[in-house]
Design a protein around this motif. Structure first.
Motif, PDB file in Angstrom:
ATOM      1  N   GLN A 127       0.826  -1.203   0.000  1.00  0.00           N
ATOM      2  CA  GLN A 127       0.000   0.000   0.000  1.00  0.00           C
ATOM      3  C   GLN A 127       0.860   1.253   0.000  1.00  0.00           C
ATOM      4  O   GLN A 127       0.573   2.226  -0.688  1.00  0.00           O
ATOM      5  N   ASN A 131       1.260   4.335  -2.730  1.00  0.00           N
ATOM      6  CA  ASN A 131       1.100   5.750  -2.399  1.00  0.00           C
ATOM      7  C   ASN A 131       2.306   6.574  -2.815  1.00  0.00           C
ATOM      8  O   ASN A 131       2.189   7.766  -3.066  1.00  0.00           O
ATOM      9  N   THR A 134       2.252   7.875  -6.898  1.00  0.00           N
ATOM     10  CA  THR A 134       1.097   8.514  -7.525  1.00  0.00           C
ATOM     11  C   THR A 134       1.499   9.475  -8.622  1.00  0.00           C
ATOM     12  O   THR A 134       0.775   9.684  -9.567  1.00  0.00           O
ATOM     13  N   ALA A 135       2.688  10.080  -8.482  1.00  0.00           N
ATOM     14  CA  ALA A 135       3.042  11.146  -9.417  1.00  0.00           C
ATOM     15  C   ALA A 135       3.149  10.625 -10.838  1.00  0.00           C
ATOM     16  O   ALA A 135       2.568  11.181 -11.760  1.00  0.00           O
ATOM     17  N   TYR A 140       2.969   3.970 -11.727  1.00  0.00           N
ATOM     18  CA  TYR A 140       1.793   3.640 -10.932  1.00  0.00           C
ATOM     19  C   TYR A 140       1.119   2.393 -11.485  1.00  0.00           C
ATOM     20  O   TYR A 140       0.760   1.478 -10.760  1.00  0.00           O
ATOM     21  N   LYS A 148      -1.230  -6.476  -7.780  1.00  0.00           N
ATOM     22  CA  LYS A 148      -2.399  -7.305  -8.053  1.00  0.00           C
ATOM     23  C   LYS A 148      -1.987  -8.758  -8.202  1.00  0.00           C
ATOM     24  O   LYS A 148      -2.640  -9.659  -7.693  1.00  0.00           O
ATOM     25  N   TYR A 149      -0.867  -8.995  -8.881  1.00  0.00           N
ATOM     26  CA  TYR A 149      -0.449 -10.371  -9.134  1.00  0.00           C
ATOM     27  C   TYR A 149       0.654 -10.802  -8.179  1.00  0.00           C
ATOM     28  O   TYR A 149       1.337 -11.788  -8.426  1.00  0.00           O
ATOM     29  N   ILE A 396     -10.810  -3.249  -3.137  1.00  0.00           N
ATOM     30  CA  ILE A 396     -11.121  -2.097  -3.981  1.00  0.00           C
ATOM     31  C   ILE A 396      -9.856  -1.590  -4.659  1.00  0.00           C
ATOM     32  O   ILE A 396      -9.822  -1.339  -5.853  1.00  0.00           O
ATOM     33  N   LEU A 397      -8.796  -1.442  -3.869  1.00  0.00           N
ATOM     34  CA  LEU A 397      -7.603  -0.805  -4.414  1.00  0.00           C
ATOM     35  C   LEU A 397      -6.844  -1.702  -5.381  1.00  0.00           C
ATOM     36  O   LEU A 397      -6.166  -1.213  -6.269  1.00  0.00           O
ATOM     37  N   ASN A 399      -8.275  -4.388  -7.227  1.00  0.00           N
ATOM     38  CA  ASN A 399      -9.014  -4.960  -8.344  1.00  0.00           C
ATOM     39  C   ASN A 399      -9.714  -3.947  -9.234  1.00  0.00           C
ATOM     40  O   ASN A 399     -10.110  -4.276 -10.339  1.00  0.00           O
ATOM     41  N   LEU A 400      -9.916  -2.714  -8.727  1.00  0.00           N
ATOM     42  CA  LEU A 400     -10.645  -1.749  -9.546  1.00  0.00           C
ATOM     43  C   LEU A 400      -9.685  -0.728 -10.130  1.00  0.00           C
ATOM     44  O   LEU A 400      -8.677  -0.386  -9.528  1.00  0.00           O
ATOM     45  N   PHE A 402      -8.823   3.169 -11.428  1.00  0.00           N
ATOM     46  CA  PHE A 402      -8.996   4.441 -10.734  1.00  0.00           C
ATOM     47  C   PHE A 402     -10.399   5.011 -10.954  1.00  0.00           C
ATOM     48  O   PHE A 402     -11.045   5.492 -10.032  1.00  0.00           O
ATOM     49  N   GLU A 404     -13.069   3.329 -11.708  1.00  0.00           N
ATOM     50  CA  GLU A 404     -14.062   2.511 -11.009  1.00  0.00           C
ATOM     51  C   GLU A 404     -14.060   2.827  -9.528  1.00  0.00           C
ATOM     52  O   GLU A 404     -15.109   2.840  -8.874  1.00  0.00           O
ATOM     53  N   GLN A 405     -12.849   3.106  -8.968  1.00  0.00           N
ATOM     54  CA  GLN A 405     -12.790   3.444  -7.550  1.00  0.00           C
ATOM     55  C   GLN A 405     -13.555   4.723  -7.285  1.00  0.00           C
ATOM     56  O   GLN A 405     -14.296   4.838  -6.297  1.00  0.00           O
TER      57      GLN A 405
ATOM     58  N   SER B 380      -6.214 -14.451  -8.088  1.00  0.00           N
ATOM     59  CA  SER B 380      -5.461 -13.541  -8.950  1.00  0.00           C
ATOM     60  C   SER B 380      -6.126 -13.305 -10.289  1.00  0.00           C
ATOM     61  O   SER B 380      -6.004 -12.223 -10.840  1.00  0.00           O
ATOM     62  N   LEU B 387     -15.237  -9.198 -10.463  1.00  0.00           N
ATOM     63  CA  LEU B 387     -15.545  -8.175  -9.479  1.00  0.00           C
ATOM     64  C   LEU B 387     -15.947  -6.908 -10.198  1.00  0.00           C
ATOM     65  O   LEU B 387     -15.322  -6.478 -11.135  1.00  0.00           O
ATOM     66  N   VAL B 389     -18.013  -2.873  -9.663  1.00  0.00           N
ATOM     67  CA  VAL B 389     -18.373  -1.863  -8.678  1.00  0.00           C
ATOM     68  C   VAL B 389     -19.631  -2.280  -7.919  1.00  0.00           C
ATOM     69  O   VAL B 389     -19.708  -2.193  -6.690  1.00  0.00           O
ATOM     70  N   LEU B 392     -19.007  -5.129  -5.424  1.00  0.00           N
ATOM     71  CA  LEU B 392     -18.304  -4.669  -4.224  1.00  0.00           C
ATOM     72  C   LEU B 392     -19.246  -3.890  -3.328  1.00  0.00           C
ATOM     73  O   LEU B 392     -19.239  -4.028  -2.109  1.00  0.00           O
ATOM     74  N   LEU B 416      -8.180   8.515  -2.522  1.00  0.00           N
ATOM     75  CA  LEU B 416      -8.444   9.031  -3.856  1.00  0.00           C
ATOM     76  C   LEU B 416      -7.962  10.465  -3.972  1.00  0.00           C
ATOM     77  O   LEU B 416      -7.414  10.865  -4.992  1.00  0.00           O
ATOM     78  N   GLY B 422      -1.662  14.075  -6.407  1.00  0.00           N
ATOM     79  CA  GLY B 422      -0.344  13.655  -6.857  1.00  0.00           C
ATOM     80  C   GLY B 422      -0.189  13.666  -8.364  1.00  0.00           C
ATOM     81  O   GLY B 422       0.874  13.983  -8.887  1.00  0.00           O
ATOM     82  N   SER B 423      -1.287  13.296  -9.064  1.00  0.00           N
ATOM     83  CA  SER B 423      -1.124  13.140 -10.526  1.00  0.00           C
ATOM     84  C   SER B 423      -1.126  14.466 -11.254  1.00  0.00           C
ATOM     85  O   SER B 423      -1.417  15.488 -10.675  1.00  0.00           O
TER      86      SER B 423
END
Lengths: 421, 423
Positions: A127, A131, A134-135, A140, A148-149, A396-397, A399-400, A402, A404-405, B380, B387, B389, B392, B416, B422-423
């Protein structure tokens, strides 16, 4: 330090030898009839005291420097310690003639070590790694893809090692190879994951690494000092130099210092703030209610002449008492385990990197038990998150995407608003 | 089954002994100069075939019955198998002479076993346990607090076992005791956690337990059959009875049956629905995009000589191909590991509960490797596909309390926001 090494090392092995021999030889020292192995009666104890003190000061000095530099450097230090410990332990039960017939066995061990490191640190730091990135969009996506994997990658590496092991099984060497395989796994699991909990603690706040580690060191030092001056009754057959006086004296000192040290350490945001990413700069955060001073009225049975009627206590100091209790009573069993192990396999020390103390594993045995306890204590009683929230947040973080989040966030907000209104 | 066991038991050990002796006995076989131990040349093979077939039929029958009964019963079956496996393995490297001097030592093994079981099943089943007791206020509070302190409870149990071990160390027995301690840990970690992944798979849908298990059974059976009829070239020195013909034949059969079985199993809601609590009743759910039929037009060169112009495929069948590939190529290494282990410690079989097959561990060795792979593959590659939205959001509504939902909302908002800045 180099000179000291040269002059002390001829004497230290003899010292260690003399200590061990004392168990069997009867009329070695002085006029004592039962040559006790206790430190109180050892003539040369002052010399070994100096050697140990010197190494201890250097270790503590280096430690303080690394703590000052920050979370990432402490993690690097822990990783380096783990590599040296693993090297010490891999070599411990190896037999040279069998090893000549098995060319790749060393590489196999390090393959499993690397896989374990990837797995453990991946879980702990994923995690925070996300973080940090992000830039930059490319990094990212790369990092989130790897996270994820992550489990699949580590499993693949492990299965490759497993198959490699089976394909290199040689006739008449089966028992040795299976023994080495089991030994590698035990090292990685017992030593490695325990010390990796240290890193998990660090990122919650250096306080949760520094306090338990200091308590173990204080317990060790005061057990030695009390044993040096007052030790008479042996504690346990496994470690003949340990005494009840040392144990009890150290326990009382450790609990009191836990209370005091927690107060001192809790005043610095550098130590109490959790680190959410992998940066190295200064930390700002809202002080957790644990670290806000609260007045505490002293109980009524304190005598009248005591000048203070109440004192300011950080709530974290009560937790520190529990940590101190564990450090003084249960953590030494890690040391007993290591002693018993050395007796079982007739080894003197795990290594000899540190003059007067033995190898790195000799110093880390109690630390590892403490690190696990600190982590579990932290997660169960202090960090007020629930497991389910963490799990779903994880899902959430990982599998989805950005977008979708964000969609989920908006929908959830709408739903909560509807419920509350 | 009782009469058969009495009738067969005298012959089964001799058959096994004859198989093992065949490695060293040169002139015992049917006149071949190199006493080859391949199944093709074994004159008694038809008798052992019958014994194995009989046990296999019983095992598959029992297995099908339990699958019919449902998730909770399958879990109970897995737990029972784990207990028997643990007992087999705990007894394996024990020396009775030393054991007499260490009175509480066996109890220590079972203490660690119980702690491991509490830890693993607590993690896997906690959410479902909570969902089962939601109606009852008292039980709900009890269960949620147990789950909150679950890790601490298991840790204290483990530490008490650790302290108990150290306090019972006896002089001159150190090496034996440490080896037993290491052995207990290795059993619990290698055997126990691997089979517990099975339970994790079950609650995702019996499909994810039944398909991998069936593939291993099919691989085993067809390796035996192909080796029985065609086996000539030995595969690996560790297991002298295995042959390349058996291996390749079984691989092809397994991959094809993976594709077909997935189609058959994917049609039943009982097998494809995940179980959200610990009830035993019937299941209703939306199976998800993986189990919805999709029609594929067959490529030109097939449709010319086959009467069908297109076939309907469940998307899950492609995943099943991967499972089949693993089951045929990598999972047998679990069996090789067990064989090597038995040779290293000069054991014939892990036990003798199953006539013709050995002990329970002998049957489960490949299953365990497969269960872990199935779980990791599912987490995996399958979960991210299905999955969404909405799903979930559903999970959040059903599994979290209002306060937890708000906490989640705030945390998600924070993360978020950081990313946007950041971006």
């Amino acid at each position: 330090m180099e000179e000291e090494n040269v002059t002390s090392s001829p004497s230290t092995p003899v010292h260690r030898l003399r200590h061990r021999r004392r168990s069997n030889e009867v009329v070695m020292d002085g006029d004592r009839v039962n040559a006790s192995p206790l430190l109180v009666n050892d003539r040369n104890k002052y010399k070994s005291f100096m050697v140990r003190t010197y190494s201890t000061l250097w270790m503590i000095g280096g430690f303080v420097l690394v703590v000052y530099m920050g979370h990432l450097y402490i993690t690097a230090m822990v990783v380096v310690i783990q590599i040296f410990m693993a090297k010490e332990l891999f070599n411990l039960l190896r037999k040279a003639p069998e090893d000549k017939c098995l060319p790749w066995i060393k590489q196999l061990n390090w393959h499993f070590f690397f896989t374990a490191m990837l797995f453990v640190y991946g879980r702990i730091l994923s995690q925070r790694l996300a973080n940090t990135m992000t830039a930059d969009q490319f990094f990212y996506r790369l990092v989130t893809g790897l996270i994820k994997y992550h489990m699949a990658i580590c499993y693949l590496l492990y299965i490759i090692g497993f198959m490699w092991f089976i394909l290199t099984l040689k006739k008449k060497m089966y028992k040795y190879q299976f023994g080495q395989y089991a030994w590698t796994h035990m090292i990685l699991i017992v030593v490695f994951t325990q010390s990796s909990f240290t890193v998990a603690n660090i990122f919650e706040g250096i306080f949760w690494f520094l306090l338990p580690a200091s308590l173990i060191i204080i317990n060790d030092i005061f057990a030695y000092i009390f044993g040096f001056f007052f030790g008479r009754t042996p504690l346990i057959k496994l470690s003949p130099k340990k005494t009840w006086e040392g144990f009890i004296g150290a326990s009382v000192t450790t609990i009191i210092s836990a209370f005091v040290v927690a107060n001192i350490l809790g005043r610095y945001p550098w130590l109490t703030c959790p680190r959410q990413d992998l940066s190295t700069g200064w930390l700002q955060c809202d002080a957790d209610p644990l670290f806000k001073p609260e007045p505490f009225a002293l109980p009524a049975w304190i005598p009248e002449w005591f000048p203070w009627k109440e004192m300011t206590v950080l709530p974290v100091q009560w937790h520190a008492l529990c940590l101190g209790l564990f450090a003084s009573i249960i953590a030494p069993f890690g040391g007993f385990f290591a002693s018993g192990f050395k007796r079982a396999f007739k080894i003197k020390d795990f290594g000899d990197s540190i003059p007067g103390h033995g190898g790195i594993t000799d110093r880390m045995d109690c630390q590892m038990v403490m690190a696990v306890f600190a982590y579990i204590y932290l997660q169960s009683f202090i960090v007020s998150q629930s497991v389910s929230v963490d799990k779903i947040l994880d899902q959430i973080l990982t599998n989805l995407t950005f977008e979708e989040q964000q969609a989920l966030f908006v929908k959830l907000g709408q739903m909560l608003k509807d419920k509350l209104s | 089954m009782q009469k058969e066991i009495a009738g067969d038991a005298p012959s089964a050990p001799t058959t096994r002994v004859r198989h093992r002796k065949r490695n060293s006995d040169v002139g015992a076989g049917a006149g071949k100069p190199n006493g080859s131990h391949l199944l093709v040349n074994d004159s008694k093979k038809y008798k052992s075939f019958l014994i194995r077939a009989y046990s296999t039929v019983w095992m598959i029958g029992g297995f099908a019955l339990i699958v019919y009964l449902g998730h909770l019963y399958i879990t109970a079956m897995v737990v029972v198998i784990q207990i028997f496996m643990a007992r087999e393995l705990f007894n394996l490297l024990r020396k009775t002479h030393e054991d007499k001097q260490l009175p509480g030592f066996r109890l220590l093994n079972w203490h660690f076993f119980f702690t491991a079981m509490l830890f693993v099943y607590g993690r896997i089943l906690s959410q479902r346990l909570v969902n089962t007791v939601t109606p009852d206020k008292v039980l709900y509070r009890l269960v949620t607090s147990l789950i909150k302190y679950h890790m601490a409870i298991c840790y204290s149990l483990y530490i008490s076992g650790f302290v108990w071990f150290i306090l019972t160390l006896k002089k001159k027995m150190y090496k034996y005791q440490f080896s037993q301690y290491a052995w207990t840990h290795m059993i619990l970690i290698v055997v126990f956690t691997q089979s517990s992944f099975t339970v994790a798979n079950i609650f995702e849908g019996i499909f994810w337990f039944l398909l991998p298990a069936s593939l291993i059974v099919i691989n085993d059976i067809f390796a035996y059959i192909c080796g029985f009829f065609f086996g000539r070239t030995p595969l690996i020195k560790l297991s002298p009875k295995k042959t390349w013909e058996g291996f390749i034949g079984a691989s092809i059969t397994t991959v094809i049956s993976a594709f077909l079985l997935a189609n058959i199993m994917g049609r039943f809601l009982w097998l494809t629905c995940p179980r959200e609590d610990l009830s035993t009743g019937w299941l209703h759910c939306d199976p998800g995009p993986l189990f919805k039929q999709e029609t594929h037009a067959l490529p030109g060169w097939i449709s010319d000589w086959l009467p069908w112009k297109e076939i309907s495929i469940l998307p899950v069948q492609w995943h099943a191909l991967c499972l089949g590939l693993f089951a045929s190529i990598i999972a047998p290494f679990g069996g090789f590991f067990a064989s090597g282990f038995k040779r290293a410690f000069k054991i014939k079989d892990f036990g003798d509960s199953i006539p013709g097959h050995g002990g329970i561990t002998d049957r489960m060795d490949c299953q365990m490797v497969m269960a872990v792979f199935a779980y990791i593959y599912h987490q995996s590659f399958v979960v991210p596909e299905v999955l969404s939205v909405d799903k979930l959001l559903d999970q959040i509504i059903t599994n979290l309390t209002l306060e937890e939902q708000q906490a989640l909302f705030m945390k998600l908002g924070q993360m978020l926001q950081e990313k946007v800045i950041g971006s």
